[in-house]
Design a protein around this motif. Structure first.
Motif, PDB file in Angstrom:
ATOM      1  N   ASP A 200     -22.493 -74.138  40.213  1.00  2.00           N
ATOM      2  CA  ASP A 200     -23.420 -74.707  41.189  1.00  2.00           C
ATOM      3  C   ASP A 200     -24.519 -73.696  41.508  1.00  2.00           C
ATOM      4  O   ASP A 200     -24.242 -72.642  42.080  1.00  2.00           O
ATOM      5  N   PRO A 201     -25.776 -73.982  41.156  1.00  2.00           N
ATOM      6  CA  PRO A 201     -26.861 -73.022  41.429  1.00  2.00           C
ATOM      7  C   PRO A 201     -27.081 -72.791  42.922  1.00  2.00           C
ATOM      8  O   PRO A 201     -27.456 -71.702  43.331  1.00  2.00           O
ATOM      9  N   ALA A 202     -26.843 -73.821  43.735  1.00  2.00           N
ATOM     10  CA  ALA A 202     -27.034 -73.660  45.180  1.00  2.00           C
ATOM     11  C   ALA A 202     -26.055 -72.641  45.746  1.00  2.00           C
ATOM     12  O   ALA A 202     -26.395 -71.859  46.638  1.00  2.00           O
ATOM     13  N   SER A 203     -24.832 -72.617  45.199  1.00  2.00           N
ATOM     14  CA  SER A 203     -23.835 -71.649  45.645  1.00  2.00           C
ATOM     15  C   SER A 203     -24.263 -70.223  45.306  1.00  2.00           C
ATOM     16  O   SER A 203     -24.101 -69.303  46.121  1.00  2.00           O
ATOM     17  N   VAL A 204     -24.819 -70.038  44.105  1.00  2.00           N
ATOM     18  CA  VAL A 204     -25.295 -68.708  43.708  1.00  2.00           C
ATOM     19  C   VAL A 204     -26.436 -68.251  44.621  1.00  2.00           C
ATOM     20  O   VAL A 204     -26.465 -67.103  45.068  1.00  2.00           O
ATOM     21  N   ALA A 205     -27.366 -69.154  44.887  1.00  4.06           N
ATOM     22  CA  ALA A 205     -28.497 -68.806  45.747  1.00  4.06           C
ATOM     23  C   ALA A 205     -28.030 -68.456  47.156  1.00  4.06           C
ATOM     24  O   ALA A 205     -28.506 -67.491  47.780  1.00  4.06           O
ATOM     25  N   PHE A 206     -27.065 -69.226  47.671  1.00  4.70           N
ATOM     26  CA  PHE A 206     -26.522 -68.967  49.005  1.00  4.70           C
ATOM     27  C   PHE A 206     -25.871 -67.582  49.065  1.00  4.70           C
ATOM     28  O   PHE A 206     -26.092 -66.808  50.000  1.00  4.70           O
ATOM     29  N   ASP A 207     -25.063 -67.275  48.045  1.00  6.27           N
ATOM     30  CA  ASP A 207     -24.394 -65.969  48.000  1.00  6.27           C
ATOM     31  C   ASP A 207     -25.393 -64.828  47.874  1.00  6.27           C
ATOM     32  O   ASP A 207     -25.192 -63.750  48.446  1.00  6.27           O
ATOM     33  N   ALA A 208     -26.460 -65.043  47.116  1.00  8.49           N
ATOM     34  CA  ALA A 208     -27.460 -63.996  46.937  1.00  8.49           C
ATOM     35  C   ALA A 208     -28.107 -63.625  48.268  1.00  8.49           C
ATOM     36  O   ALA A 208     -28.274 -62.439  48.590  1.00  8.49           O
ATOM     37  N   VAL A 209     -28.447 -64.637  49.062  1.00 10.16           N
ATOM     38  CA  VAL A 209     -29.061 -64.365  50.364  1.00 10.16           C
ATOM     39  C   VAL A 209     -28.051 -63.698  51.295  1.00 10.16           C
ATOM     40  O   VAL A 209     -28.391 -62.767  52.037  1.00 10.16           O
TER      41      VAL A 209
ATOM     42  N   PRO B 182     -33.389 -60.727  55.119  1.00  9.93           N
ATOM     43  CA  PRO B 182     -34.331 -60.344  54.063  1.00  9.93           C
ATOM     44  C   PRO B 182     -35.342 -61.447  53.806  1.00  9.93           C
ATOM     45  O   PRO B 182     -35.092 -62.621  54.098  1.00  9.93           O
ATOM     46  N   SER B 183     -36.474 -61.079  53.256  1.00  9.42           N
ATOM     47  CA  SER B 183     -37.439 -62.075  52.805  1.00  9.42           C
ATOM     48  C   SER B 183     -36.878 -62.779  51.575  1.00  9.42           C
ATOM     49  O   SER B 183     -36.355 -62.131  50.672  1.00  9.42           O
ATOM     50  N   VAL B 184     -36.955 -64.098  51.554  1.00  8.74           N
ATOM     51  CA  VAL B 184     -36.409 -64.888  50.448  1.00  8.74           C
ATOM     52  C   VAL B 184     -37.556 -65.495  49.655  1.00  8.74           C
ATOM     53  O   VAL B 184     -38.400 -66.208  50.204  1.00  8.74           O
ATOM     54  N   VAL B 185     -37.577 -65.195  48.351  1.00 11.49           N
ATOM     55  CA  VAL B 185     -38.607 -65.720  47.452  1.00 11.49           C
ATOM     56  C   VAL B 185     -37.926 -66.602  46.415  1.00 11.49           C
ATOM     57  O   VAL B 185     -37.065 -66.144  45.669  1.00 11.49           O
ATOM     58  N   LEU B 186     -38.313 -67.870  46.381  1.00 10.48           N
ATOM     59  CA  LEU B 186     -37.749 -68.846  45.444  1.00 10.48           C
ATOM     60  C   LEU B 186     -38.765 -69.111  44.342  1.00 10.48           C
ATOM     61  O   LEU B 186     -39.936 -69.384  44.620  1.00 10.48           O
ATOM     62  N   VAL B 187     -38.327 -69.018  43.087  1.00  9.32           N
ATOM     63  CA  VAL B 187     -39.225 -69.212  41.940  1.00  9.32           C
ATOM     64  C   VAL B 187     -38.828 -70.488  41.206  1.00  9.32           C
ATOM     65  O   VAL B 187     -37.676 -70.640  40.775  1.00  9.32           O
ATOM     66  N   VAL B 188     -39.780 -71.424  41.069  1.00 12.56           N
ATOM     67  CA  VAL B 188     -39.505 -72.729  40.459  1.00 12.56           C
ATOM     68  C   VAL B 188     -40.513 -73.002  39.354  1.00 12.56           C
ATOM     69  O   VAL B 188     -41.548 -72.325  39.244  1.00 12.56           O
TER      70      VAL B 188
ATOM     71  N   LYS C 226     -31.793 -79.792  47.150  1.00 16.26           N
ATOM     72  CA  LYS C 226     -30.506 -79.378  47.706  1.00 16.26           C
ATOM     73  C   LYS C 226     -30.412 -77.852  47.772  1.00 16.26           C
ATOM     74  O   LYS C 226     -29.962 -77.284  48.773  1.00 16.26           O
ATOM     75  N   LEU C 227     -30.835 -77.187  46.680  1.00 15.03           N
ATOM     76  CA  LEU C 227     -30.791 -75.731  46.636  1.00 15.03           C
ATOM     77  C   LEU C 227     -31.609 -75.138  47.780  1.00 15.03           C
ATOM     78  O   LEU C 227     -31.187 -74.188  48.441  1.00 15.03           O
ATOM     79  N   LYS C 228     -32.761 -75.714  48.007  1.00 15.57           N
ATOM     80  CA  LYS C 228     -33.631 -75.234  49.089  1.00 15.57           C
ATOM     81  C   LYS C 228     -32.943 -75.410  50.450  1.00 15.57           C
ATOM     82  O   LYS C 228     -32.977 -74.503  51.288  1.00 15.57           O
ATOM     83  N   ARG C 229     -32.302 -76.547  50.661  1.00 18.34           N
ATOM     84  CA  ARG C 229     -31.635 -76.801  51.949  1.00 18.34           C
ATOM     85  C   ARG C 229     -30.459 -75.845  52.170  1.00 18.34           C
ATOM     86  O   ARG C 229     -30.219 -75.374  53.283  1.00 18.34           O
ATOM     87  N   VAL C 230     -29.723 -75.547  51.092  1.00 11.36           N
ATOM     88  CA  VAL C 230     -28.574 -74.634  51.213  1.00 11.36           C
ATOM     89  C   VAL C 230     -29.041 -73.230  51.580  1.00 11.36           C
ATOM     90  O   VAL C 230     -28.445 -72.566  52.439  1.00 11.36           O
TER      91      VAL C 230
ATOM     92  N   VAL D 278     -41.588 -81.432  46.589  1.00 14.82           N
ATOM     93  CA  VAL D 278     -40.146 -81.235  46.732  1.00 14.82           C
ATOM     94  C   VAL D 278     -39.818 -79.876  47.329  1.00 14.82           C
ATOM     95  O   VAL D 278     -38.925 -79.758  48.173  1.00 14.82           O
ATOM     96  N   ALA D 279     -40.522 -78.843  46.900  1.00  9.41           N
ATOM     97  CA  ALA D 279     -40.124 -77.471  47.235  1.00  9.41           C
ATOM     98  C   ALA D 279     -41.076 -76.753  48.186  1.00  9.41           C
ATOM     99  O   ALA D 279     -40.888 -75.567  48.454  1.00  9.41           O
TER     100      ALA D 279
END
Length: 402
Positions: free
Chosen positions: A269-278, A203-209, A309-313, A345-346
């Motif tokens: 851990d927000p990175a874990s949530v983002a990883f699971d979402a994708v 899927p296309s991944v859109v990150l909002v910061v 870190k979130l971006k790398r995960v 950073v992002a």
């Protein structure tokens, strides 16, 4: 004879004693086993504890050895009615407004907030004589609108030269010249397409910061509506685990348009949530995974490192297609310092300017693009659910000048 008489009396005494022994114990036993008082039944067959309800009778007490015979009572009077749970009304899904032409529909709202800038510029250009003072007023109006020093200088010089060459004083022509210069300053050649079309298996991944208080979570919810309106299937990731209401708020926005939300425990851990979402988005085959992150100040090194870190995960699944930076238009030039750190950073690919209807500093669009080299892709023009619009330079300037 005497002996016969004594024997007869003895027999009578024994008989009388036997008879008394049989009668008195039976009465004593009857007193000992007397049943307790039974309260009358209410009209549903239950104990009322008080007076007998209308249409019911108390139960009969049967003597020992006699079969228990109950009066004839209809079954409905003894069995309480079955309680049926009320049917919950499932709310109908919202149908978001199509994004095509949304900017044009919202132009009146934008025009009201930018009236002072547009009318100020046009009133100066409509003068019979454009002297040095007039050009200084135009320059001041642009600077006040947060256009920025360099873009303002370029706009004024080009407009001044073209006016002198054409020698025009017609208000309509001057307005047209000003509009052309403003559109040029907005860099219409920049690609403002939202990359939300999925690849073959991803899927296309859109990150909002963004920083705190810019309306980031609300923007995510509105962006979900934009994507649904354009025919995309969306999955939301609530990676803001620090603000208690953020996940609930995002989930509410998603539910309105039929988009599910992946969330984790508060403080997780927000990175874990983002990883699971994708991961879930890929398993379900959705078009776009939209990930909301916690607001953070650009000066907080630890939080900015966490964003990295979130971006790398997330990128363990594949590249991030869009990283949108949400900026509050009312902060003006102060927001540019924040924006520079986030772009480093992002790897920001686009800017969302919120609250643009609440400020007369619409020139921030020009300065943001010039300073960051990143296009403004979306603008927020109100509190309504469909008040997020794709940015169009020509329509923006048209609304700016009224």
């Amino acid at each position: 004879m005497l002996e016969f008489l004594l024997i007869s009396i003895a027999i009578v005494v024994v008989a009388v004693g036997a008879l008394v022994g049989l009668v008195f114990p039976r009465a004593r036993r009857n007193r000992e086993i007397a049943p307790p008082t039974v309260p009358p039944l209410d009209e549903r067959g239950g104990s009322s504890g008080g007076a007998t309800a209308v249409g019911t009778r108390p139960p009969l007490l049967q003597p020992p050895g006699v079969p228990d015979v109950q009066p004839s009572v209809e079954a409905d009077a003894l069995v309480p009615p079955v309680s049926t749970a009320p049917q919950l009304d499932v709310p109908e899904l919202d149908v978001p407004e199509p994004t095509a032409g949304r900017m044009q529909r919202l132009r009146a709202r934008l025009a009201r907030s930018q009236t002072s800038l547009g009318r100020g510029l046009l009133s100066v250009l409509a003068r019979d004589r454009l002297d040095e003072d007039a050009w200084e007023e135009i320059e001041e109006a642009l600077l006040t609108a947060d256009v920025g020093i360099r873009p303002t200088t370029e706009i004024v010089e080009r407009l001044r030269n073209r006016t002198q060459v054409l020698g025009t004083r017609d208000p309509a022509q001057l307005r047209s010249l000003l509009a052309e210069e403003l559109v040029t300053a907005l860099q219409p050649e920049l690609d403002r397409t939202l990359r939300t079309i999925p690849s073959t298996d991803q899927p296309s991944v859109v990150l909002v910061v963004g920083v705190n208080g810019t309306g980031k979570t609300t923007t995510c919810g509105k962006l979900a509506r934009v994507l649904v309106a354009d025919g995309r299937t969306v999955l939301l990731g609530a990676a803001d685990t620090f603000r208690a209401a953020a996940a609930d708020q995002l989930q509410t926005w998603g539910a309105r348009v039929g988009a599910d939300t992946i969330r984790g425990p508060e403080g997780g851990d927000p990175a874990s949530v983002a990883f699971d979402a994708v991961r879930v988005g890929r398993e379900r085959g959705v078009d776009t995974v939209l990930i909301d992150t916690a607001g953070r100040l650009h000066t907080k090194v630890g939080l900015m490192d966490e964003l990295g870190k979130l971006k790398r995960v997330i990128e363990k699944h594949g590249p991030i297609d869009e990283t949108l930076l949400v900026l509050d238009a009312t902060t003006g030039q102060n927001g540019l310092t924040q924006a520079r750190v986030f772009t480093e950073v992002a790897d920001v690919t686009g800017v969302v300017l919120t609250k643009l209807d609440g400020t007369a500093k619409g020139g921030i669009v020009i300065s943001v693009q010039r300073e960051l080299g990143v296009p403004v892709k979306l603008i927020g023009l109100g509190e309504g659910a469909d008040d997020l619009a794709p940015f169009d330079p020509v329509e923006f300037v048209d609304a700016l000048l009224g």
